[in-house]
Design an enzyme around this catalytic site. Structure first.
Site, PDB file in Angstrom:
ATOM      1  N   GLY A  60       0.821  -1.198   0.000  1.00 24.01           N
ATOM      2  CA  GLY A  60       0.000   0.000   0.000  1.00 24.01           C
ATOM      3  C   GLY A  60       0.858   1.251   0.000  1.00 24.01           C
ATOM      4  O   GLY A  60       2.062   1.196   0.291  1.00 24.01           O
ATOM      5  N   LYS A  95      -6.350  -9.944 -18.273  1.00 25.06           N
ATOM      6  CA  LYS A  95      -6.524 -10.252 -19.689  1.00 25.06           C
ATOM      7  C   LYS A  95      -6.327 -11.735 -19.988  1.00 25.06           C
ATOM      8  O   LYS A  95      -7.105 -12.324 -20.747  1.00 25.06           O
ATOM      9  CB  LYS A  95      -5.537  -9.416 -20.502  1.00 25.06           C
ATOM     10  CG  LYS A  95      -5.641  -9.581 -22.000  1.00 25.06           C
ATOM     11  CD  LYS A  95      -6.850  -8.869 -22.575  1.00 25.06           C
ATOM     12  CE  LYS A  95      -6.649  -7.373 -22.539  1.00 25.06           C
ATOM     13  NZ  LYS A  95      -7.761  -6.650 -23.184  1.00 25.06           N
ATOM     14  N   ASP A 118     -12.288  -8.329 -24.443  1.00 17.95           N
ATOM     15  CA  ASP A 118     -12.958  -8.092 -23.168  1.00 17.95           C
ATOM     16  C   ASP A 118     -14.471  -8.007 -23.332  1.00 17.95           C
ATOM     17  O   ASP A 118     -15.224  -8.719 -22.668  1.00 17.95           O
ATOM     18  CB  ASP A 118     -12.437  -6.806 -22.512  1.00 17.95           C
ATOM     19  CG  ASP A 118     -10.929  -6.802 -22.378  1.00 17.95           C
ATOM     20  OD1 ASP A 118     -10.341  -7.899 -22.320  1.00 17.95           O
ATOM     21  OD2 ASP A 118     -10.344  -5.705 -22.345  1.00 17.95           O
ATOM     22  N   GLU A 154       4.367 -11.095  -6.187  1.00 18.10           N
ATOM     23  CA  GLU A 154       3.310 -11.160  -7.199  1.00 18.10           C
ATOM     24  C   GLU A 154       3.718 -10.560  -8.537  1.00 18.10           C
ATOM     25  O   GLU A 154       3.079 -10.798  -9.566  1.00 18.10           O
ATOM     26  CB  GLU A 154       2.038 -10.464  -6.689  1.00 18.10           C
ATOM     27  CG  GLU A 154       2.106  -8.950  -6.560  1.00 18.10           C
ATOM     28  CD  GLU A 154       2.645  -8.471  -5.227  1.00 18.10           C
ATOM     29  OE1 GLU A 154       2.337  -7.328  -4.851  1.00 18.10           O
ATOM     30  OE2 GLU A 154       3.399  -9.221  -4.564  1.00 18.10           O
ATOM     31  N   CYS A 209       5.176  -6.249   1.770  1.00 17.29           N
ATOM     32  CA  CYS A 209       5.539  -4.831   1.784  1.00 17.29           C
ATOM     33  C   CYS A 209       4.820  -4.103   2.930  1.00 17.29           C
ATOM     34  O   CYS A 209       5.173  -4.295   4.088  1.00 17.29           O
ATOM     35  CB  CYS A 209       5.249  -4.199   0.426  1.00 17.29           C
ATOM     36  SG  CYS A 209       6.043  -2.586   0.183  1.00 17.29           S
ATOM     37  N   TYR A 210       3.808  -3.292   2.648  1.00 19.54           N
ATOM     38  CA  TYR A 210       3.067  -2.621   3.720  1.00 19.54           C
ATOM     39  C   TYR A 210       2.456  -3.655   4.665  1.00 19.54           C
ATOM     40  O   TYR A 210       2.352  -3.422   5.873  1.00 19.54           O
ATOM     41  CB  TYR A 210       1.974  -1.735   3.115  1.00 19.54           C
ATOM     42  CG  TYR A 210       1.220  -0.899   4.131  1.00 19.54           C
ATOM     43  CD1 TYR A 210       1.794   0.236   4.694  1.00 19.54           C
ATOM     44  CD2 TYR A 210      -0.078  -1.238   4.519  1.00 19.54           C
ATOM     45  CE1 TYR A 210       1.100   1.011   5.626  1.00 19.54           C
ATOM     46  CE2 TYR A 210      -0.778  -0.475   5.435  1.00 19.54           C
ATOM     47  CZ  TYR A 210      -0.180   0.655   5.985  1.00 19.54           C
ATOM     48  OH  TYR A 210      -0.874   1.414   6.904  1.00 19.54           O
ATOM     49  N   HIS A 223       7.863  -7.749  -3.515  1.00 18.57           N
ATOM     50  CA  HIS A 223       6.574  -8.122  -4.110  1.00 18.57           C
ATOM     51  C   HIS A 223       6.705  -9.415  -4.918  1.00 18.57           C
ATOM     52  O   HIS A 223       7.141  -9.382  -6.074  1.00 18.57           O
ATOM     53  CB  HIS A 223       6.058  -7.000  -5.013  1.00 18.57           C
ATOM     54  CG  HIS A 223       5.606  -5.792  -4.259  1.00 18.57           C
ATOM     55  ND1 HIS A 223       4.305  -5.604  -3.854  1.00 18.57           N
ATOM     56  CD2 HIS A 223       6.293  -4.721  -3.815  1.00 18.57           C
ATOM     57  CE1 HIS A 223       4.205  -4.457  -3.203  1.00 18.57           C
ATOM     58  NE2 HIS A 223       5.403  -3.901  -3.158  1.00 18.57           N
TER      59      HIS A 223
END
Length: 534
Positions: A52, A390, A232, A176, A79-80, A174
């Site tokens: 964050g 996506k 999409d 991710e 992280c945060y 991170h």
């Protein structure tokens, strides 16, 4: 088996969900301050705390709710999220004189998060360093009682910590993000080995659950789907049609800002392949008139978002006959509205626009279909893809049986060429951009680069340059080629296009497109840039 992810405002929060799903585990993303019973209702086997933009010691900063520790399930702070655990459990977090943004080297000791060969090497071995993605200005400077350090970097001596007794894990970097080495392994190890979750989540599950949610939201009402022809909106339309059948009407709006020949191609492809009722409208004069002398990108997106909605509303009058006061419900109570508007909104749009469920995140830009929508529109929104990326959408498209030319079509923004024609938009400049982009698309297709690049297009710049053609001086516009590779569209790298292809594209554009005398190639990654220029 499920994982709860608490969102503290990171631009990467949904990437965490994506990685958990890639590991075959169902998860849900909640605002950090969601009521505890809402989170515990899914009976999570583990909880992940996102990063964050705040500092834990700031007034009003998001805090760690007590139920997270009291739930007695494994927790991973990122992280945060690591700062929250340290701050709440008796450690210390302080601001650093040197911030870390981007790639960093971390020495990581063996732990349940990463027990493999790299982590098992001695701490003094240089090869043990992991290349990771950092994004922080604060550091944990004192461990909470019961924790031990499991990682360190030059700027953050405590880059990871664990309390094995309570199964509380935290890392400063991170995992991710694609740029983190072994990041997927770390998340997979957390959800499988530490939380004990099975790999049972798949595109088929997503389709099944989405259909249930669509039916529940729509009921007996009618739905209009804004169809652009891209993956999409096409997948959204197919998914909604699978759920409610003839209650769906698709509307294709030619804004005058489509690529060359795109309108006819979209209409033909969609009618032939999906068999859904489709209404095509040419509203190019309305859109171009509304955008006259507008150069600010945020203003463009807001104007386009409103024009789309007003065009869809007009369809109800002319095609569906919704003219009574009861049909035109304008109440702020969304569920009282008689019609729904289906959009192919994806989570990257929500993240960058700071959608209503992500108010703790920073706004990067307003997407026309998120922050650009008018407050007084007469539709309730139906967005079945709102929390997907996506590649997940493409997998759902394949699951629904959509043809490859729809599923693998190059992404095209809802505002169309309006956000690729920088500065003032005129028909002459749009035609110039269309011609240049068509050349690039043709040359990339010849080399099969439209499948190996995630997105490729031409941008027309609001600057002119001096050139020479036929022994004479020219003073004409400049265009830029943009091509990127990415899995999730949250981070991206510029594509390494062969020089001979770029040379052919450049030569053809300056020779075949009047008004352009210079071609550049954009080699900016995301971050710090975005994929689109506006």
């Amino acid at each position: 088996m499920t994982i709860a992810i608490l969102d503290f405002g990171s631009q990467f929060s949904q990437l965490i969900a994506r990685r958990v799903r890639e590991a075959g585990v169902y998860c849900e993303l909640f605002p950090w301050d969601a009521p505890p019973d809402r989170v515990t209702a899914i009976m999570p086997n583990g909880i992940i705390l996102s990063g964050g933009p705040n500092s834990v010691y700031d007034a009003g900063a998001p805090h760690l709710q007590p139920y997270i520790i009291e739930a007695a399930v494994p927790v991973l702070g990122i992280c945060y999220g690591m700062h929250l655990l340290a701050h709440a459990l008796g450690g210390q977090v302080t601001g650093s004189n040197k911030r870390e943004y981007g790639q960093a080297q971390v020495q990581m000791l063996p732990s349940e998060l990463l027990p493999g060969a790299i982590a098992n090497q001695p701490a003094s071995t240089e090869d043990m360093a992991l290349s990771v993605w950092m994004s922080h200005g604060d550091n944990v400077t004192r461990l909470p009682p019961g924790f031990e350090s499991i990682a360190q970097s030059a700027n953050a001596p405590i880059s990871g910590m664990v309390d094995r007794a309570r199964k509380l894990y935290a890392i400063q970097f991170h995992p991710e993000v694609n740029h983190t080495q072994h990041g997927r392994e770390i998340i997979s190890n957390f959800v499988h080995e530490i939380c004990g979750c099975d790999a049972s989540w798949s595109p088929g599950n997503i389709v099944e659950q989405s259909i249930k949610r669509i039916k529940q939201q729509v009921g007996a009402r009618q739905v209009i789907c804004g169809l652009s022809g891209g993956v999409d909106s096409s997948v959204a339309a197919a998914l909604v049609h699978r759920a409610i059948g003839d209650q769906l009407t698709c509307v294709f709006v030619d804004t005058g800002m489509m690529r060359k020949g795109e309108g006819d191609q979209v209409i033909e492809t969609f009618r032939q392949n999906l068999g859904i009722r489709l209404i095509a409208i040419n509203a190019s004069e309305d859109f171009l008139s509304a955008l006259h002398n507008v150069s600010d990108p945020e203003a463009k997106r807001t104007i386009i978002g409103e024009k789309f909605v007003r065009t869809f509303e007009s369809v109800l009058d002319s095609e569906i006959g919704a003219q009574s006061d009861s049909d035109w419900q304008t109440s702020t109570d969304q569920t009282s509205k008689q019609f729904l508007l289906c959009q192919g909104t994806l989570y990257p749009d929500v993240i960058e626009s700071r959608g209503p469920e992500r108010q703790s995140a920073a706004k990067i830009k307003t997407h026309h279909n998120v922050g650009g929508l008018p407050a007084n529109m007469r539709f309730e929104l139906l967005e079945p893809l709102r929390f997907l990326f996506k590649d997940e959408v493409r997998n759902i498209g394949l699951e629904l049986g959509l043809p490859d030319d729809i599923v693998w079509r190059q992404p095209f923004p809802g505002p169309g060429l309006a956000v690729r024609c920088l500065g003032n938009i005129t028909w002459e400049r749009l035609e110039r951009l269309r011609a240049a982009d068509a050349i690039m698309q043709e040359e990339f297709a010849r080399e099969n680069l439209l499948r190996t690049t995630s997105q490729a297009f031409v941008v027309l710049l609001p600057v002119r340059s001096v050139g020479v053609m036929g022994d004479g001086r020219t003073y004409a516009e400049v265009c830029a080629i943009r091509a990127v590779t990415t899995d999730d569209f949250m981070t991206a790298d510029w594509a390494r296009i062969p020089y001979d292809v770029l040379a052919r594209v450049s030569s053809r554009i300056v020779n075949e497109v009047p008004g352009i005398n210079r071609v550049t190639y954009d080699i900016t990654s995301k971050p710090p840039g975005t994929i689109e220029w506006e």
